[in-house]
Write a protein that holds these residues in place. Structure first.
Motif, mmCIF file in Angstrom:
data_model
loop_
_atom_site.group_PDB
_atom_site.id
_atom_site.type_symbol
_atom_site.label_atom_id
_atom_site.label_comp_id
_atom_site.label_asym_id
_atom_site.label_seq_id
_atom_site.Cartn_x
_atom_site.Cartn_y
_atom_site.Cartn_z
ATOM 1 N N GLY A 247 0.666 -1.193 0.025
ATOM 2 C CA GLY A 247 -0.006 -0.091 0.215
ATOM 3 C C GLY A 247 0.937 1.196 0.063
ATOM 4 O O GLY A 247 2.054 1.066 0.245
ATOM 5 N N ASP A 248 0.174 2.230 -0.266
ATOM 6 C CA ASP A 248 0.837 3.727 -0.272
ATOM 7 C C ASP A 248 1.632 4.144 0.956
ATOM 8 O O ASP A 248 2.654 4.476 1.178
ATOM 9 C CB ASP A 248 0.126 4.737 -1.024
ATOM 10 C CG ASP A 248 -0.171 4.459 -2.318
ATOM 11 O OD1 ASP A 248 0.612 3.784 -3.180
ATOM 12 O OD2 ASP A 248 -1.536 5.054 -2.820
ATOM 13 N N MET A 249 0.900 3.907 2.178
ATOM 14 C CA MET A 249 1.273 4.452 3.186
ATOM 15 C C MET A 249 2.419 3.494 3.838
ATOM 16 O O MET A 249 3.535 4.211 4.544
ATOM 17 C CB MET A 249 0.184 4.183 4.256
ATOM 18 C CG MET A 249 -0.992 5.192 4.348
ATOM 19 S SD MET A 249 -0.363 6.837 4.125
ATOM 20 C CE MET A 249 0.542 6.759 5.777
ATOM 21 N N ARG A 250 2.465 2.242 3.309
ATOM 22 C CA ARG A 250 3.864 1.398 3.617
ATOM 23 C C ARG A 250 5.330 2.080 3.556
ATOM 24 O O ARG A 250 6.213 2.065 4.094
ATOM 25 C CB ARG A 250 3.573 0.402 3.408
ATOM 26 C CG ARG A 250 4.430 -0.802 3.804
ATOM 27 C CD ARG A 250 4.365 -2.239 3.471
ATOM 28 N NE ARG A 250 5.210 -3.238 4.181
ATOM 29 C CZ ARG A 250 5.221 -4.470 3.857
ATOM 30 N NH1 ARG A 250 4.189 -5.097 3.111
ATOM 31 N NH2 ARG A 250 6.019 -5.369 4.578
ATOM 32 N N ALA A 251 5.042 3.001 2.289
ATOM 33 C CA ALA A 251 6.456 3.358 1.820
ATOM 34 C C ALA A 251 6.526 4.929 1.910
ATOM 35 O O ALA A 251 7.493 5.487 2.006
ATOM 36 C CB ALA A 251 6.623 3.261 0.155
ATOM 37 N N ALA A 252 5.554 5.711 2.644
ATOM 38 C CA ALA A 252 5.521 7.048 2.547
ATOM 39 C C ALA A 252 6.449 7.629 3.424
ATOM 40 O O ALA A 252 7.148 8.526 3.189
ATOM 41 C CB ALA A 252 4.048 7.635 2.780
ATOM 42 N N HIS A 253 6.337 7.198 4.802
ATOM 43 C CA HIS A 253 7.391 7.665 5.790
ATOM 44 C C HIS A 253 8.686 7.800 5.688
ATOM 45 O O HIS A 253 9.460 8.711 5.434
ATOM 46 C CB HIS A 253 7.103 6.861 7.119
ATOM 47 C CG HIS A 253 5.748 7.173 7.754
ATOM 48 N ND1 HIS A 253 5.502 8.063 8.954
ATOM 49 C CD2 HIS A 253 4.408 6.720 7.350
ATOM 50 C CE1 HIS A 253 4.072 7.957 9.221
ATOM 51 N NE2 HIS A 253 3.656 7.541 8.566
ATOM 52 N N ILE B 113 9.388 10.094 2.202
ATOM 53 C CA ILE B 113 9.308 11.503 2.703
ATOM 54 C C ILE B 113 10.393 11.731 3.744
ATOM 55 O O ILE B 113 11.154 13.045 3.370
ATOM 56 C CB ILE B 113 7.903 11.861 3.356
ATOM 57 C CG1 ILE B 113 6.749 11.618 2.106
ATOM 58 C CG2 ILE B 113 8.139 13.203 3.878
ATOM 59 C CD1 ILE B 113 5.562 11.795 3.026
ATOM 60 N N GLY B 114 10.743 11.129 4.451
ATOM 61 C CA GLY B 114 11.899 11.380 5.537
ATOM 62 C C GLY B 114 13.162 11.480 4.916
ATOM 63 O O GLY B 114 14.237 12.063 5.446
#
Length: 250
Positions: free
Chosen positions: A146-152, A155-156
């Motif tokens: 999912g998108d959220m799994r890679a987001a942090h 972005i970080g």
């Protein structure tokens, strides 16, 4: 030959100082010609063995691409050329690249299972772009992520921006807190199921279409629109090369 790609003088001047120098062993075949051949294959989507002879032996073209991908060279080139600083706006999104049957390995259960472990069924390209639509970070994951799994992590890895635009798939309290801690204002639509709505800048959100256009241009490269390589490192390398050529040394 029509459709051949050759690095321009300007492109070569940007890349050449960043290439490996003084390596032991035989002197490398002309880097400019070989890299032009690599780009040609990635853009038109032909098989490596069908690379036009004008670029040199196809085995040389492929081996250079593969070895430098394994060493992380293409990713380091991208990182060296990208201009990332604190900006007013960044956008994050993802797209899926379907896998060609050649990416799934040969017949037989053992080979098929090993290929599946490599993510041969498809890959997801997660990206962040700047306000001009230039990609500044990528992460390649299995297609089912999912998108959220890679987001942090994605972005970080970047300097904070004033605003981060994303679609509703990124509407997470955890991500909103993460952005706020970085001094970044989320520009993310509220999921209709939310009970507590967050402020949303619809005017700023309209600028998010630049990341969709970026993915469209990225998929003009046929070996990115369809994944032919079995190895995820090679597929990721193709994405970094496309970004370098299309946005950062054009």
């Amino acid at each position: 030959m029509a459709g051949e790609f050759w690095l321009s003088d300007r492109q070569w001047a940007a890349i050449e100082p960043l290439l490996p120098k003084n390596r032991p062993g035989a002197r490398r075949v002309d880097d400019r010609r070989v890299i032009s051949g690599i780009v040609h294959v990635l853009k038109v989507g032909c098989r490596w063995q069908d690379c036009p002879a004008v670029y040199g032996p196809p085995t040389t073209i492929y081996n250079r691409f593969h070895r430098w991908a394994a060493r992380g060279l293409w990713q380091r080139l991208f990182a060296a050329l990208v201009e990332v600083g604190p900006g007013d706006m960044q956008m994050i999104d993802s797209t899926t690249a379907k896998a060609h049957r050649s990416a799934a390995g040969g017949k037989g259960g053992r080979v098929r299972r090993r290929s599946a472990a490599r993510g041969a069924a498809g890959r997801k390209i997660h990206a962040v772009v700047d306000r001009l639509g230039r990609p500044i970070a990528f992460r390649i994951t299995p297609g089912q992520w999912g998108d959220m799994r890679a987001a942090h992590a994605l972005i970080g890895s970047l300097p904070p921006a004033l605003f981060m635009a994303a679609d509703m798939a990124y509407d997470s309290d955890a991500l909103r807190r993460f952005l706020a801690e970085r001094g970044t204002t989320p520009v993310i639509p509220n999921n209709p199921t939310r009970k507590r709505l967050h402020p949303f800048n619809a005017k700023a959100y309209r600028q998010r279409n630049v990341i969709e256009r970026m993915f469209g241009r990225l998929k003009d490269w046929r070996r990115i629109a369809t994944r032919y390589d079995k190895l995820a490192t090679n597929f990721a390398a193709a994405i970094f090369i496309a970004a370098i050529i299309t946005w950062w040394i054009n």
